[in-house]
Design a protein around this motif. Structure first.
Motif, PDB file in Angstrom:
ATOM      1  N   GLU A 265       0.821  -1.208   0.000  1.00  0.00           N
ATOM      2  CA  GLU A 265       0.000   0.000   0.000  1.00  0.00           C
ATOM      3  C   GLU A 265       0.856   1.260   0.000  1.00  0.00           C
ATOM      4  O   GLU A 265       0.535   2.233  -0.688  1.00  0.00           O
ATOM      5  CB  GLU A 265      -0.962   0.008   1.193  1.00  0.00           C
ATOM      6  CG  GLU A 265      -2.082  -0.997   1.040  1.00  0.00           C
ATOM      7  CD  GLU A 265      -3.031  -1.011   2.225  1.00  0.00           C
ATOM      8  OE1 GLU A 265      -3.161   0.017   2.929  1.00  0.00           O
ATOM      9  OE2 GLU A 265      -3.673  -2.060   2.444  1.00  0.00           O
ATOM     10  N   CYS A 266       1.928   1.242   0.744  1.00  0.00           N
ATOM     11  CA  CYS A 266       2.820   2.401   0.786  1.00  0.00           C
ATOM     12  C   CYS A 266       3.452   2.633  -0.586  1.00  0.00           C
ATOM     13  O   CYS A 266       3.514   3.766  -1.067  1.00  0.00           O
ATOM     14  CB  CYS A 266       3.885   2.195   1.862  1.00  0.00           C
ATOM     15  SG  CYS A 266       4.761   3.685   2.339  1.00  0.00           S
TER      16      CYS A 266
ATOM     17  N   LYS B   2      -0.123   6.411   0.913  1.00  0.00           N
ATOM     18  CA  LYS B   2      -0.630   6.346   2.281  1.00  0.00           C
ATOM     19  C   LYS B   2      -1.236   4.967   2.544  1.00  0.00           C
ATOM     20  O   LYS B   2      -2.056   4.478   1.770  1.00  0.00           O
ATOM     21  CB  LYS B   2      -1.689   7.424   2.507  1.00  0.00           C
ATOM     22  CG  LYS B   2      -2.190   7.490   3.932  1.00  0.00           C
ATOM     23  CD  LYS B   2      -3.176   8.625   4.120  1.00  0.00           C
ATOM     24  CE  LYS B   2      -3.656   8.683   5.561  1.00  0.00           C
ATOM     25  NZ  LYS B   2      -4.610   9.805   5.735  1.00  0.00           N
TER      26      LYS B   2
ATOM     27  N   ARG C 137      -3.660   2.394   4.388  1.00  0.00           N
ATOM     28  CA  ARG C 137      -5.006   2.471   4.961  1.00  0.00           C
ATOM     29  C   ARG C 137      -4.963   2.218   6.478  1.00  0.00           C
ATOM     30  O   ARG C 137      -4.085   1.518   6.975  1.00  0.00           O
ATOM     31  CB  ARG C 137      -5.934   1.443   4.307  1.00  0.00           C
ATOM     32  CG  ARG C 137      -6.220   1.729   2.837  1.00  0.00           C
ATOM     33  CD  ARG C 137      -7.078   0.675   2.199  1.00  0.00           C
ATOM     34  NE  ARG C 137      -6.373  -0.608   2.307  1.00  0.00           N
ATOM     35  CZ  ARG C 137      -6.968  -1.787   2.357  1.00  0.00           C
ATOM     36  NH1 ARG C 137      -8.266  -1.897   2.305  1.00  0.00           N
ATOM     37  NH2 ARG C 137      -6.258  -2.898   2.449  1.00  0.00           N
ATOM     38  N   THR C 138      -5.930   2.761   7.167  1.00  0.00           N
ATOM     39  CA  THR C 138      -6.004   2.640   8.630  1.00  0.00           C
ATOM     40  C   THR C 138      -6.040   1.180   9.072  1.00  0.00           C
ATOM     41  O   THR C 138      -5.340   0.794  10.017  1.00  0.00           O
ATOM     42  CB  THR C 138      -7.233   3.410   9.166  1.00  0.00           C
ATOM     43  OG1 THR C 138      -7.096   4.783   8.799  1.00  0.00           O
ATOM     44  CG2 THR C 138      -7.339   3.284  10.673  1.00  0.00           C
ATOM     45  N   GLY C 139      -6.837   0.354   8.429  1.00  0.00           N
ATOM     46  CA  GLY C 139      -6.930  -1.054   8.816  1.00  0.00           C
ATOM     47  C   GLY C 139      -5.601  -1.771   8.695  1.00  0.00           C
ATOM     48  O   GLY C 139      -5.211  -2.549   9.574  1.00  0.00           O
ATOM     49  N   THR C 140      -4.888  -1.511   7.611  1.00  0.00           N
ATOM     50  CA  THR C 140      -3.574  -2.126   7.398  1.00  0.00           C
ATOM     51  C   THR C 140      -2.588  -1.622   8.440  1.00  0.00           C
ATOM     52  O   THR C 140      -1.828  -2.402   9.023  1.00  0.00           O
ATOM     53  CB  THR C 140      -3.068  -1.816   5.974  1.00  0.00           C
ATOM     54  OG1 THR C 140      -4.059  -2.234   5.028  1.00  0.00           O
ATOM     55  CG2 THR C 140      -1.762  -2.521   5.683  1.00  0.00           C
ATOM     56  N   PHE C 141      -2.606  -0.322   8.681  1.00  0.00           N
ATOM     57  CA  PHE C 141      -1.733   0.286   9.685  1.00  0.00           C
ATOM     58  C   PHE C 141      -1.972  -0.359  11.047  1.00  0.00           C
ATOM     59  O   PHE C 141      -1.026  -0.753  11.742  1.00  0.00           O
ATOM     60  CB  PHE C 141      -1.988   1.796   9.748  1.00  0.00           C
ATOM     61  CG  PHE C 141      -0.991   2.552  10.569  1.00  0.00           C
ATOM     62  CD1 PHE C 141       0.113   3.134   9.979  1.00  0.00           C
ATOM     63  CD2 PHE C 141      -1.161   2.694  11.942  1.00  0.00           C
ATOM     64  CE1 PHE C 141       1.035   3.843  10.737  1.00  0.00           C
ATOM     65  CE2 PHE C 141      -0.245   3.393  12.709  1.00  0.00           C
ATOM     66  CZ  PHE C 141       0.862   3.971  12.104  1.00  0.00           C
ATOM     67  N   ASN C 142      -3.228  -0.497  11.414  1.00  0.00           N
ATOM     68  CA  ASN C 142      -3.567  -1.063  12.722  1.00  0.00           C
ATOM     69  C   ASN C 142      -3.190  -2.535  12.827  1.00  0.00           C
ATOM     70  O   ASN C 142      -2.802  -3.000  13.911  1.00  0.00           O
ATOM     71  CB  ASN C 142      -5.045  -0.842  13.039  1.00  0.00           C
ATOM     72  CG  ASN C 142      -5.333   0.610  13.361  1.00  0.00           C
ATOM     73  OD1 ASN C 142      -4.449   1.366  13.776  1.00  0.00           O
ATOM     74  ND2 ASN C 142      -6.571   1.027  13.154  1.00  0.00           N
TER      75      ASN C 142
ATOM     76  N   ARG D   7       0.374  -2.730  13.767  1.00  0.00           N
ATOM     77  CA  ARG D   7       0.592  -2.373  15.180  1.00  0.00           C
ATOM     78  C   ARG D   7       0.634  -3.608  16.087  1.00  0.00           C
ATOM     79  O   ARG D   7       1.166  -3.526  17.189  1.00  0.00           O
ATOM     80  CB  ARG D   7      -0.516  -1.449  15.678  1.00  0.00           C
ATOM     81  CG  ARG D   7      -0.377  -0.011  15.289  1.00  0.00           C
ATOM     82  CD  ARG D   7      -1.500   0.781  15.976  1.00  0.00           C
ATOM     83  NE  ARG D   7      -1.483   2.165  15.611  1.00  0.00           N
ATOM     84  CZ  ARG D   7      -0.836   3.113  16.282  1.00  0.00           C
ATOM     85  NH1 ARG D   7      -0.144   2.818  17.356  1.00  0.00           N
ATOM     86  NH2 ARG D   7      -0.894   4.363  15.886  1.00  0.00           N
TER      87      ARG D   7
ATOM     88  N   GLU E  64       5.700   1.986  17.688  1.00  0.00           N
ATOM     89  CA  GLU E  64       5.724   3.197  16.867  1.00  0.00           C
ATOM     90  C   GLU E  64       7.080   3.458  16.230  1.00  0.00           C
ATOM     91  O   GLU E  64       7.157   3.906  15.085  1.00  0.00           O
ATOM     92  CB  GLU E  64       5.259   4.405  17.690  1.00  0.00           C
ATOM     93  CG  GLU E  64       3.776   4.328  17.988  1.00  0.00           C
ATOM     94  CD  GLU E  64       3.241   5.537  18.731  1.00  0.00           C
ATOM     95  OE1 GLU E  64       4.040   6.411  19.158  1.00  0.00           O
ATOM     96  OE2 GLU E  64       2.004   5.608  18.871  1.00  0.00           O
TER      97      GLU E  64
ATOM     98  N   THR F  57       8.367   2.671   7.559  1.00  0.00           N
ATOM     99  CA  THR F  57       7.863   3.618   6.565  1.00  0.00           C
ATOM    100  C   THR F  57       9.004   4.368   5.896  1.00  0.00           C
ATOM    101  O   THR F  57       9.025   4.525   4.663  1.00  0.00           O
ATOM    102  CB  THR F  57       6.864   4.591   7.218  1.00  0.00           C
ATOM    103  OG1 THR F  57       5.846   3.825   7.881  1.00  0.00           O
ATOM    104  CG2 THR F  57       6.241   5.511   6.196  1.00  0.00           C
TER     105      THR F  57
END
Length: 175
Positions: free
Chosen positions: A114-115, A120, A122-127, A130, A135, A142
């Motif tokens: 995605e990057c 950018k 997506r929020t779901g992928t980012f989460n 996690r 962080e 990134t």
């Protein structure tokens, strides 16, 4: 054959030779054609092995970026490092061809994809990432993705010739 003339090692200035010796490769020879980017570029690249990502994860990500960017140079340089980090040739083939083994690998590589493709994540992928990374690791991941995307574009656009063999990051100094 490279689209630009790479400086010959024997004709480099002392400062150019100093940078070339940090990571002796055609990549650095091409970087030396720029006015003043080489030192910073090498320093940023050298920061990733010292970062918080595990060697195996780092090499998985770099090989995926190389595959997405169709960068034979990145693959050539990082294949030995991926093997050293514990990846088998079969696993590497799966990672490069979008068939990773575990959910963890799928989630991390979805972040990479995605990057690379959308800028950018997506929020779901980012989460989902996690679950595996804190962080600091997400920030390093990134930044590393951006660095290797830039590298692939530099190498491919200039058609920088492959080196005879991979250059070991063990040779890179902090200069």
């Amino acid at each position: 054959m490279s689209r630009i003339r790479l400086p010959d090692v024997s004709s480099m200035s002392n400062e150019q030779k100093k940078q070339y010796d940090r990571f002796p490769s055609n990549l650095v020879r091409a970087l030396l054609v720029t006015t003043s980017s080489t030192k910073g570029y090498i320093s940023l690249g050298a920061s990733f092995p010292a970062g918080q990502l595990a060697d195996k994860d780092r090499e998985m990500v770099i090989l995926r970026i190389g595959a997405l960017s169709k960068s034979a140079y990145e693959r050539m340089q990082h294949l030995p490092l991926a093997r050293k980090a514990g990846w088998t040739d079969e696993e590497i083939g799966k990672l490069e061809n979008d068939t990773p083994y575990s959910e963890r690998e799928k989630d991390i590589l979805a972040f990479v994809d995605e990057c690379v493709r959308n800028v950018k994540v997506r929020t779901g992928t980012f989460n989902r990432v996690r679950q595996y990374y804190d962080e600091t690791q997400i920030a390093e991941l990134t930044l590393m993705i951006g660095h290797y995307m830039m590298t692939a574009r530099f190498l491919e656009t200039l058609e920088v010739d492959l080196d005879e063999c991979a250059t070991s990051w063990d040779a890179v100094s902090g200069q």
